[in-house]
Design a protein around this motif. Structure first.
Motif, PDB file in Angstrom:
ATOM      1  N   VAL A  22       0.847  -1.198   0.000  1.00 45.86           N
ATOM      2  CA  VAL A  22       0.000   0.000   0.000  1.00 45.86           C
ATOM      3  C   VAL A  22       0.880   1.245   0.000  1.00 45.86           C
ATOM      4  N   LEU A  23       1.903   1.262   0.862  1.00 47.06           N
ATOM      5  CA  LEU A  23       2.831   2.407   0.901  1.00 47.06           C
ATOM      6  C   LEU A  23       3.464   2.653  -0.467  1.00 47.06           C
ATOM      7  N   ALA A  24       3.863   1.591  -1.125  1.00 47.08           N
ATOM      8  CA  ALA A  24       4.534   1.717  -2.426  1.00 47.08           C
ATOM      9  C   ALA A  24       3.616   2.341  -3.478  1.00 47.08           C
ATOM     10  N   ARG A  25       2.314   2.205  -3.312  1.00 48.46           N
ATOM     11  CA  ARG A  25       1.371   2.754  -4.289  1.00 48.46           C
ATOM     12  C   ARG A  25       0.964   4.194  -3.974  1.00 48.46           C
ATOM     13  N   ALA A  26       1.277   4.675  -2.781  1.00 42.94           N
ATOM     14  CA  ALA A  26       0.878   6.027  -2.375  1.00 42.94           C
ATOM     15  C   ALA A  26       1.625   7.081  -3.186  1.00 42.94           C
ATOM     16  N   ILE A 107      -4.776   3.930   4.272  1.00 45.94           N
ATOM     17  CA  ILE A 107      -5.430   4.286   3.008  1.00 45.94           C
ATOM     18  C   ILE A 107      -4.458   5.097   2.168  1.00 45.94           C
ATOM     19  N   ALA A 108      -4.275   4.709   0.925  1.00 45.95           N
ATOM     20  CA  ALA A 108      -3.405   5.443   0.004  1.00 45.95           C
ATOM     21  C   ALA A 108      -4.221   5.978  -1.166  1.00 45.95           C
ATOM     22  N   ASP A 109      -4.221   7.294  -1.296  1.00 44.73           N
ATOM     23  CA  ASP A 109      -4.799   7.991  -2.451  1.00 44.73           C
ATOM     24  C   ASP A 109      -6.268   7.666  -2.719  1.00 44.73           C
ATOM     25  N   GLY A 110      -6.994   7.194  -1.730  1.00 41.70           N
ATOM     26  CA  GLY A 110      -8.399   6.863  -1.940  1.00 41.70           C
ATOM     27  C   GLY A 110      -8.617   5.682  -2.867  1.00 41.70           C
ATOM     28  N   LEU A 111      -7.551   4.918  -3.131  1.00 40.29           N
ATOM     29  CA  LEU A 111      -7.636   3.780  -4.054  1.00 40.29           C
ATOM     30  C   LEU A 111      -7.216   2.453  -3.445  1.00 40.29           C
ATOM     31  N   HIS A 112      -6.327   2.508  -2.466  1.00 40.49           N
ATOM     32  CA  HIS A 112      -5.739   1.297  -1.894  1.00 40.49           C
ATOM     33  C   HIS A 112      -5.924   1.339  -0.378  1.00 40.49           C
ATOM     34  N   VAL A 113      -6.203   0.194   0.214  1.00 33.81           N
ATOM     35  CA  VAL A 113      -6.427   0.155   1.654  1.00 33.81           C
ATOM     36  C   VAL A 113      -5.956  -1.165   2.244  1.00 33.81           C
ATOM     37  N   LEU A 114      -5.373  -1.074   3.425  1.00 31.10           N
ATOM     38  CA  LEU A 114      -5.063  -2.243   4.233  1.00 31.10           C
ATOM     39  C   LEU A 114      -5.902  -2.101   5.495  1.00 31.10           C
ATOM     40  N   ARG A 115      -6.623  -3.169   5.857  1.00 28.93           N
ATOM     41  CA  ARG A 115      -7.450  -3.142   7.073  1.00 28.93           C
ATOM     42  C   ARG A 115      -7.159  -4.365   7.922  1.00 28.93           C
ATOM     43  N   ARG A 116      -6.885  -4.111   9.183  1.00 28.85           N
ATOM     44  CA  ARG A 116      -6.854  -5.183  10.176  1.00 28.85           C
ATOM     45  C   ARG A 116      -8.154  -5.040  10.952  1.00 28.85           C
ATOM     46  N   PHE A 117      -8.890  -6.126  11.045  1.00 22.37           N
ATOM     47  CA  PHE A 117     -10.222  -6.044  11.624  1.00 22.37           C
ATOM     48  C   PHE A 117     -10.189  -5.747  13.121  1.00 22.37           C
ATOM     49  N   HIS A 118      -9.135  -6.183  13.802  1.00 18.51           N
ATOM     50  CA  HIS A 118      -8.937  -5.895  15.220  1.00 18.51           C
ATOM     51  C   HIS A 118      -7.438  -5.790  15.458  1.00 18.51           C
ATOM     52  N   ALA A 126      -6.153  -6.478   2.265  1.00 21.68           N
ATOM     53  CA  ALA A 126      -5.672  -5.317   1.522  1.00 21.68           C
ATOM     54  C   ALA A 126      -6.407  -5.304   0.188  1.00 21.68           C
ATOM     55  N   ALA A 127      -6.823  -4.129  -0.231  1.00 24.31           N
ATOM     56  CA  ALA A 127      -7.503  -3.975  -1.515  1.00 24.31           C
ATOM     57  C   ALA A 127      -6.755  -2.909  -2.311  1.00 24.31           C
ATOM     58  N   PHE A 128      -6.474  -3.233  -3.555  1.00 25.17           N
ATOM     59  CA  PHE A 128      -5.706  -2.351  -4.426  1.00 25.17           C
ATOM     60  C   PHE A 128      -6.560  -1.960  -5.625  1.00 25.17           C
ATOM     61  N   GLY A 132     -14.090   1.545  -3.969  1.00 20.67           N
ATOM     62  CA  GLY A 132     -15.249   1.121  -3.179  1.00 20.67           C
ATOM     63  C   GLY A 132     -14.862   0.542  -1.830  1.00 20.67           C
ATOM     64  N   ALA A 133     -13.732  -0.139  -1.759  1.00 17.70           N
ATOM     65  CA  ALA A 133     -13.258  -0.723  -0.500  1.00 17.70           C
ATOM     66  C   ALA A 133     -12.697   0.345   0.435  1.00 17.70           C
ATOM     67  N   VAL A 134     -12.400   1.517  -0.107  1.00 13.95           N
ATOM     68  CA  VAL A 134     -11.810   2.596   0.679  1.00 13.95           C
ATOM     69  C   VAL A 134     -12.873   3.474   1.324  1.00 13.95           C
TER      70      VAL A 134
END
Length: 159
Positions: A22-26, A107-118, A126-128, A132-134
């Protein structure tokens, strides 16, 4: 048009790998929330170099956390980065009323996200290339950001 990619993970190593992806895509904006950021290697030389390149290129970094203690003790490089790029990077601490929040996301650029549920477990996804996932994490981040106060301020001590 590129298709979105969803990657699930449940180990610390996989979580870190997806976070780095995610960082690499920001390019423009990086928003992160975690109770203390102890899972993320913010103090590593590789992450420092990556974040410095991101900020040098005009990116903006916003972090929100409950407790800055881990970063203060374990991430001096990150503290220097906050000082060096104070015009592009800000860290905020949540008020007591929000300390029950236990998820974690980047969240990177409103396009990519990593989420840990807890934050106590490594399970997440992670969604790239998936705006919609962001949506939900971005909305949550905006609310948390507004309620939080600045912390880890660059300062001169001992004067």
């Amino acid at each position: 048009m590129d298709e979105s990619l969803l990657v699930r993970f449940d180990t610390r190593r996989d979580c870190e790998a997806q976070w780095r992806a995610v960082l690499a895509r920001a390019v423009r904006q990086l928003d992160m929330f975690d109770p203390d950021f102890s899972v993320f290697p913010l103090g590593s030389s590789e992450v420092d170099a990556q974040l410095r390149a991101f900020l040098h290129g005009g990116g903006s970094l916003r972090l929100v956390l409950h407790d800055p203690g881990h970063i203060e003790r374990e991430a001096p490089r990150f503290l220097r980065l906050l000082r060096d790029y104070s015009h592009l990077a800000e860290c905020r601490q949540t008020p007591r009323a929000l300390r029950q929040l236990t998820d974690s996301f980047c969240i990177a650029d409103g396009l990519h996200v990593l989420r840990r549920f807890h934050s106590d477990w490594m399970r997440g996804e992670a969604a790239f290339d998936a705006p919609g996932a962001v949506d939900v994490p971005a909305h949550r981040f905006a609310g948390i950001w507004e309620e939080s106060r600045q912390t880890l301020l660059p300062s001169v001590t001992g004067l």
